[in-house]
Design an enzyme around this catalytic site. Structure first.
Site, short mmCIF file in Angstrom:
data_model
loop_
_atom_site.label_atom_id
_atom_site.label_comp_id
_atom_site.label_asym_id
_atom_site.label_seq_id
_atom_site.Cartn_x
_atom_site.Cartn_y
_atom_site.Cartn_z
N CYS A 237 -17.58 27.06 31.94
CA CYS A 237 -18.89 26.89 32.84
C CYS A 237 -19.34 25.31 32.52
O CYS A 237 -19.38 24.93 31.54
CB CYS A 237 -19.87 27.76 32.64
SG CYS A 237 -21.40 27.88 33.44
N GLU B 30 -30.17 24.03 40.91
CA GLU B 30 -29.27 24.19 41.89
C GLU B 30 -29.06 25.60 42.40
O GLU B 30 -29.24 26.79 41.60
CB GLU B 30 -27.67 23.86 41.83
CG GLU B 30 -27.22 24.49 40.62
CD GLU B 30 -25.77 23.88 40.30
OE1 GLU B 30 -25.62 22.81 40.33
OE2 GLU B 30 -24.93 24.66 39.83
N ASN C 107 -12.88 27.99 38.95
CA ASN C 107 -13.38 26.86 39.91
C ASN C 107 -12.99 25.71 38.56
O ASN C 107 -14.01 25.63 37.96
CB ASN C 107 -14.68 27.11 40.31
CG ASN C 107 -14.74 26.48 41.63
OD1 ASN C 107 -14.05 25.22 42.03
ND2 ASN C 107 -15.75 27.02 42.34
N SER D 144 -20.76 39.12 32.68
CA SER D 144 -19.84 38.13 32.58
C SER D 144 -18.97 38.53 31.41
O SER D 144 -19.19 38.15 30.23
CB SER D 144 -20.41 36.85 32.24
OG SER D 144 -20.87 36.38 33.59
N LEU D 145 -17.67 39.33 31.68
CA LEU D 145 -16.83 39.66 30.60
C LEU D 145 -15.88 38.56 30.26
O LEU D 145 -15.85 38.24 29.13
CB LEU D 145 -16.14 41.04 31.29
CG LEU D 145 -15.61 41.80 30.00
CD1 LEU D 145 -16.48 42.27 28.97
CD2 LEU D 145 -14.93 43.14 30.80
N CYS E 257 -28.20 25.15 30.08
CA CYS E 257 -27.88 26.49 29.44
C CYS E 257 -27.31 26.48 28.09
O CYS E 257 -26.99 25.25 27.67
CB CYS E 257 -27.05 27.29 30.25
SG CYS E 257 -26.49 28.90 29.59
N CYS F 296 -21.18 27.54 38.99
CA CYS F 296 -22.55 27.36 38.10
C CYS F 296 -22.52 25.69 37.85
O CYS F 296 -21.67 25.42 36.89
CB CYS F 296 -22.69 28.24 37.03
SG CYS F 296 -22.69 29.70 37.27
N GLY G 245 -27.94 28.72 33.96
CA GLY G 245 -28.70 29.48 32.75
C GLY G 245 -28.31 30.76 32.54
O GLY G 245 -27.80 31.46 33.40
N1 SAH Z 1 -25.58 33.18 32.47
C1 SAH Z 1 -25.03 34.07 33.35
C2 SAH Z 1 -25.11 33.69 34.76
C3 SAH Z 1 -24.35 32.22 35.06
S1 SAH Z 1 -22.64 32.50 35.22
C4 SAH Z 1 -23.67 34.59 33.02
O1 SAH Z 1 -23.14 34.34 32.06
O2 SAH Z 1 -23.59 35.85 33.47
C5 SAH Z 1 -22.09 33.57 36.11
C6 SAH Z 1 -20.83 33.66 36.77
O3 SAH Z 1 -20.65 32.48 37.34
C7 SAH Z 1 -19.88 34.00 35.86
O4 SAH Z 1 -19.72 35.35 35.41
C8 SAH Z 1 -18.69 33.46 36.49
O5 SAH Z 1 -18.12 34.65 37.26
C9 SAH Z 1 -19.02 32.46 37.49
N2 SAH Z 1 -18.49 31.03 37.08
C10 SAH Z 1 -19.27 30.29 36.16
N3 SAH Z 1 -18.38 29.15 36.12
C11 SAH Z 1 -17.29 29.30 36.85
C12 SAH Z 1 -16.23 28.41 37.28
N4 SAH Z 1 -16.07 27.46 36.71
N5 SAH Z 1 -15.34 29.13 38.11
C13 SAH Z 1 -15.64 30.36 38.60
N6 SAH Z 1 -16.65 31.14 38.39
C14 SAH Z 1 -17.58 30.56 37.51
#
Ligand code: SAH
Length: 350
Positions: free
Chosen positions: A117, A90, A293, A217-218, A110, A336, A162
């Site tokens: 996530c 996606e 989300n 992504s902290l 992933c 994601c 990913g």
């Molecule tokens: N693996 C990489 C890229 C994918 S996640 C990483 O870890 O950065 C990238 C971003 O998507 C995360 O930092 C977060 O801000 C957002 N994200 C993922 N799942 C989410 C969710 N359920 N709600 C809000 N943001 C989300």
């Protein structure tokens, strides 16, 4: 199912010569142009039929096709792409005033297993090739009426499904391809790479001196809290991660972005806001807050608006640059992996 044939988009400009060995050099530009414009073989009319027939046998003209598009009320769109081996990935298209952004995937699934996530719910299926990552951009650029010279997509984020640094070689090749002067030529300053924090790869990326914006992504300010929501932290803790961020800045002079998803009762309290301020104090960085989300399968809730405000007030008080990111496409499962999961599960594709 593995690939039967390679995709033309997997070859960078230099490698394109190997495909066309023995041909006149200008053929390489013609083919590379066609690939950049996401053309099918049928549309490539400036190359002799015999060459096309030969290519057809060995390579796919396109690495993916659009399976479905979901339109959000906020004008963002979610794309489901089908790869040539039938896997689904996606991408999210987000119009902004500074330019239109495409968020792309780097893996099918992933293996990082972050608690909030959806991408990793079923683990890693496989890495995407550089051409498959690139083709998401080529495809949407074309659909939006963009060309090579006048791009419809001006910004790219590696923030879809990913972990880009877990697919390092293909990701780096993609970065070089998307910014190649003979290709879409998108400046790497307009590309952000988001990572959960694979420290040695951050160092390696820094050493390459690419101008890509690094997003970390902290999501938590202490090892104890981060271990609970991000398993990667047990391998690479916060001390090393912050050192890597400093190193990245020293090498690239690019300000680093920290992503912080606010999760009810996990990381949205005042203490966390203070700890976060302390952790990043003095770093050339910006904090991108986003409210969760919620993912059905995860049982986590979004922070309530009062707590979000309190959190931001503390960061402001401590002079930490921060913004609350609009959560685009929530009505179309914009986070994601969400959409791919429900789509694949409902079995409408397979
Ligand atoms: N693996 C990489 C890229 C994918 S996640 C990483 O870890 O950065 C990238 C971003 O998507 C995360 O930092 C977060 O801000 C957002 N994200 C993922 N799942 C989410 C969710 N359920 N709600 C809000 N943001 C989300």
């Amino acid at each position: 199912m593995s690939h039967i044939k390679a995709n033309l988009a997997d070859f960078d400009y230099e490698e394109m010569s190997d495909i066309l060995s023995g041909m006149k050099p200008f053929r390489k530009d013609q083919l590379f142009d066609a690939v950049t414009q996401f053309k099918s073989y049928e549309e490539v009319t400036n190359l002799p039929k015999s060459i096309i027939e030969n290519l057809k046998e060995k390579y796919y003209d396109r690495a993916l096709r659009v399976e479905k598009i979901f339109d959000s009320k906020d004008k963002s769109q979610k794309y489901l792409f089908a790869l040539n081996d039938m896997n689904i990935i996606e991408g999210v298209y987000m119009p902004h005033n500074y330019g239109d952004t495409l968020c792309v995937s780097t893996q099918v699934g992933c293996r990082m297993g972050c608690a909030f996530c959806a991408s990793g719910l079923n683990g890693l299926v496989r890495n995407l090739t550089a051409g498959e990552i690139l083709s998401q951009v080529l495809c949407v650029n074309r659909l939006k009426g963009g060309t090579k010279k006048s791009r419809a997509i001006t910004n790219v984020t590696l923030m879809g499904s990913g972990e880009p640094l877990d697919n390092f070689e293909n990701t780096v090749k993609f970065l070089k391809m998307v910014s190649h002067p003979k290709g879409l030529n998108i400046s790497l300053r307009n590309v952000s790479l988001s990572t959960c924090g694979i420290v040695p790869r951050i160092i390696e990326l820094a050493d390459m001196g690419l101008q890509v914006t690094l997003s970390i992504s902290l999501h938590a300010p202490t090892d104890k809290k981060r271990n609970e929501i991000m398993p990667i932290n047990k391998a690479y803790g916060l001390f090393g991660l912050i050192e890597a961020v400093k190193y990245y800045f020293a090498k690239t002079k690019r300000r680093v972005i920290f992503e912080y998803t606010l999760i009810d009762n996990k990381n949205d309290d005042k203490e966390s806001a203070e700890e976060l301020s302390k952790l990043v104090k003095g770093l050339p960085c910006h904090i991108n807050l986003i409210n969760l989300n919620p993912i059905k399968e995860k049982g986590l809730k979004a922070a309530n608006s009062g707590r979000v405000k309190e959190f931001m007030d503390i960061l402001d008080k401590n002079n930490i640059s921060n913004t609350l990111r609009r959560s685009m496409g929530a009505d179309i499962e914009g986070a994601c992996g969400q959409l791919r999961n429900s789509y694949v599960k409902e079995g409408s594709f397979y």
